[in-house]
Design an enzyme around this catalytic site. Sequence first.
Site, PDB file in Angstrom:
ATOM      1  N   LYS A   4      34.663  11.538   3.994  1.00  0.00           N
ATOM      2  CA  LYS A   4      34.812  12.545   2.926  1.00  0.00           C
ATOM      3  C   LYS A   4      33.763  13.649   3.048  1.00  0.00           C
ATOM      4  CE  LYS A   4      33.112  11.884  -1.446  1.00  0.00           C
ATOM      5  NZ  LYS A   4      32.313  13.045  -1.847  1.00  0.00           N
ATOM      6  N   ASN A   5      32.496  13.238   3.179  1.00  0.00           N
ATOM      7  CA  ASN A   5      31.435  14.248   3.141  1.00  0.00           C
ATOM      8  C   ASN A   5      31.393  15.108   4.398  1.00  0.00           C
ATOM      9  OD1 ASN A   5      30.833  13.343   0.637  1.00  0.00           O
ATOM     10  ND2 ASN A   5      28.847  12.441   1.141  1.00  0.00           N
ATOM     11  N   ASP A  57      24.311   7.329  -1.953  1.00  0.00           N
ATOM     12  CA  ASP A  57      25.718   6.968  -2.152  1.00  0.00           C
ATOM     13  C   ASP A  57      25.964   5.470  -2.026  1.00  0.00           C
ATOM     14  OD1 ASP A  57      26.469   9.516  -2.711  1.00  0.00           O
ATOM     15  OD2 ASP A  57      27.278   9.965  -0.729  1.00  0.00           O
ATOM     16  N   ARG A 113      32.480  19.268  -6.600  1.00  0.00           N
ATOM     17  CA  ARG A 113      31.189  19.866  -6.305  1.00  0.00           C
ATOM     18  C   ARG A 113      31.238  20.671  -5.007  1.00  0.00           C
ATOM     19  NH1 ARG A 113      26.206  21.278  -8.138  1.00  0.00           N
ATOM     20  NH2 ARG A 113      24.783  21.320  -6.401  1.00  0.00           N
ATOM     21  N   CYS A 137      31.059  14.815  -9.718  1.00  0.00           N
ATOM     22  CA  CYS A 137      30.631  13.654 -10.504  1.00  0.00           C
ATOM     23  C   CYS A 137      29.339  13.968 -11.260  1.00  0.00           C
ATOM     24  CB  CYS A 137      30.386  12.460  -9.578  1.00  0.00           C
ATOM     25  SG  CYS A 137      31.893  11.649  -9.031  1.00  0.00           S
ATOM     26  N   ARG A 168      22.391  18.668 -10.780  1.00  0.00           N
ATOM     27  CA  ARG A 168      22.996  19.308  -9.616  1.00  0.00           C
ATOM     28  C   ARG A 168      23.005  20.844  -9.678  1.00  0.00           C
ATOM     29  NH1 ARG A 168      28.118  15.720  -7.719  1.00  0.00           N
ATOM     30  NH2 ARG A 168      27.162  15.935  -5.699  1.00  0.00           N
ATOM     31  N   PRO A 169      21.813  21.471  -9.765  1.00  0.00           N
ATOM     32  CA  PRO A 169      21.775  22.937  -9.751  1.00  0.00           C
ATOM     33  C   PRO A 169      22.131  23.483  -8.364  1.00  0.00           C
ATOM     34  CG  PRO A 169      19.553  22.050  -9.659  1.00  0.00           C
ATOM     35  CD  PRO A 169      20.484  20.867  -9.795  1.00  0.00           C
ATOM     36  N   ARG A 226      38.523   9.820  -5.888  1.00  0.00           N
ATOM     37  CA  ARG A 226      37.907  11.009  -5.300  1.00  0.00           C
ATOM     38  C   ARG A 226      37.474  10.725  -3.867  1.00  0.00           C
ATOM     39  NH1 ARG A 226      34.796  14.127  -9.920  1.00  0.00           N
ATOM     40  NH2 ARG A 226      34.930  15.752  -8.363  1.00  0.00           N
ATOM     41  N   ASP A 286      20.359  26.266  -7.096  1.00  0.00           N
ATOM     42  CA  ASP A 286      19.291  27.223  -6.782  1.00  0.00           C
ATOM     43  C   ASP A 286      18.947  27.264  -5.285  1.00  0.00           C
ATOM     44  OD1 ASP A 286      18.441  24.556  -7.400  1.00  0.00           O
ATOM     45  OD2 ASP A 286      16.365  25.227  -7.325  1.00  0.00           O
ATOM     46  N   LEU A 287      18.971  26.110  -4.623  1.00  0.00           N
ATOM     47  CA  LEU A 287      18.605  26.089  -3.196  1.00  0.00           C
ATOM     48  C   LEU A 287      19.675  26.783  -2.346  1.00  0.00           C
ATOM     49  CD1 LEU A 287      17.232  22.423  -2.912  1.00  0.00           C
ATOM     50  CD2 LEU A 287      15.935  24.535  -3.232  1.00  0.00           C
TER      51      LEU A 287
END
Length: 431
Positions: A37-38, A319, A107, A131, A136-137, A411, A139-140
């Site tokens: 998935k990732n 995970d 996401r 999720c 989970r900002p 998911r 900014d980076l």
Amino acid sequence: MVCRRLLRNGNRGMHLRYLEIKGGKKLDGDIRVQGSKNAVLPILTSCILGGGVCRIGNCPRISDVEVTLGILKAVGCKVIQEKHTVCVDATDVSVCEIPASEASRTRSSVLFLGALIGRCRKAVLPVPGGCAIGARPVDLHRKALEKLGVTFSGQESMTADGSGLSGAVIHLSFPSVGATENSILAAVLAPGTTVIEQAAQEPEIDELIHFLNLRGARIRRKKDGSIWIEGVKELYPVKYTMQADRIVVGTYLLGAVSAGGRVRVLNYPKHGLELPMELFREMGAVVRMEEESCELKCSGRPKALSYLETAPYPGFPTDLQSLFTAVLACADGRSRIRETIFENRFQMVQELKRMGAQIEVYGNTAWIQGIPRLQGAEVSATDLRSGAGLVLAGLGASDVTRVRNVEYIERGYEDICRDFGRLGADIQMCQ
Ligand code: UD1
């Protein structure tokens, strides 16, 4: 209770469905695991970085992939999905705005920022979903893209202007997986050289790099972990087959630790599970590796792990944390797990406690006093991996466990019920 095995049925009865597990059946079987998935989410997204048709094999049929395919269509791609093969024709990418309805569902929609900037030099991204495992900002992601000359406006949705895009040195203050991928996606077609310092080193990122290099990109991972990208003018379409999902592999192997028995994964991925393998052995499992497969056997209660802490790769993957927590709830002895990546990942503990688990959470640390056996109960997934963790808990528990909120599990798991069923578990999808 009469249960009916369901075929995929769109939204019908979506929220009423639950997984029913009659615990205590030993596992025994071989399994070929779905694609990662990732890795497939950034790879599918990267298809828009050039015209022509990319053909992706071993693409998992999970809802996060469906959402990504929906976004690809929304920006103008033609998408054909047949079983586990997806063809993405990105000849006409005419829209540079992601629909809010799609962005809020996953996401990884945030990766379209870098990819659209690379392709169209502009992008509009509403707030990404995913999720609720932490704040989970982004900014980076934003700072990294700004280094490449991108300017942002807008509050709720981000409007990015990439007309001044060019290579630069990006130093990530934390090796964020998503920010590393977004930087790569934006830099591949940017003029000049980009260096990403303190880049994330997860194997899924190297799979993305490998895919892009097959398409003509010039990306290298240096020994110190930094990523060097020489911008190219164009990318070409290719055929590519996804590696197995290391987290799903870990899930099915842990099934044999929770329920006892034997599981063999036939398409064991080359990288990504080095540390978890050591932990399986420490827990008392017998692990046998062959060239492409891995077999795990376990009998009796697993041994506790005195201390475990999540960390960016090659550390222990966040995970797999929920999955280990669930299994250690029945280990012989006391385990301690510290979660350093996502602050809400211990939400599942409340659900495990319904099954009798003795776990106390102080800040980001869980103290797990193993008990001989959990008791089946009605529980609810709070996110993707907690859902899988509850399934693992149910496999080893006495009586019946019902896991609600199965949409979370879908998911990332193509059909956890089918797969554990084939391995010998008594598990059914009910409504
Ligand atoms: C990805 C994975 C997810 C995995 C995680 C960590 C995908 C689709 N998802 O998520 O399964 O658990 O890596 O291995 O690949 N952060 C910031 N600001 C940012 C970005 C991140 O503060 O701009 C923080 C996050 O809140 C979190 C940490 O950094 O605390 C790690 O996030 P990141 O590595 O970016 O994870 P994701 O890419 O979201």
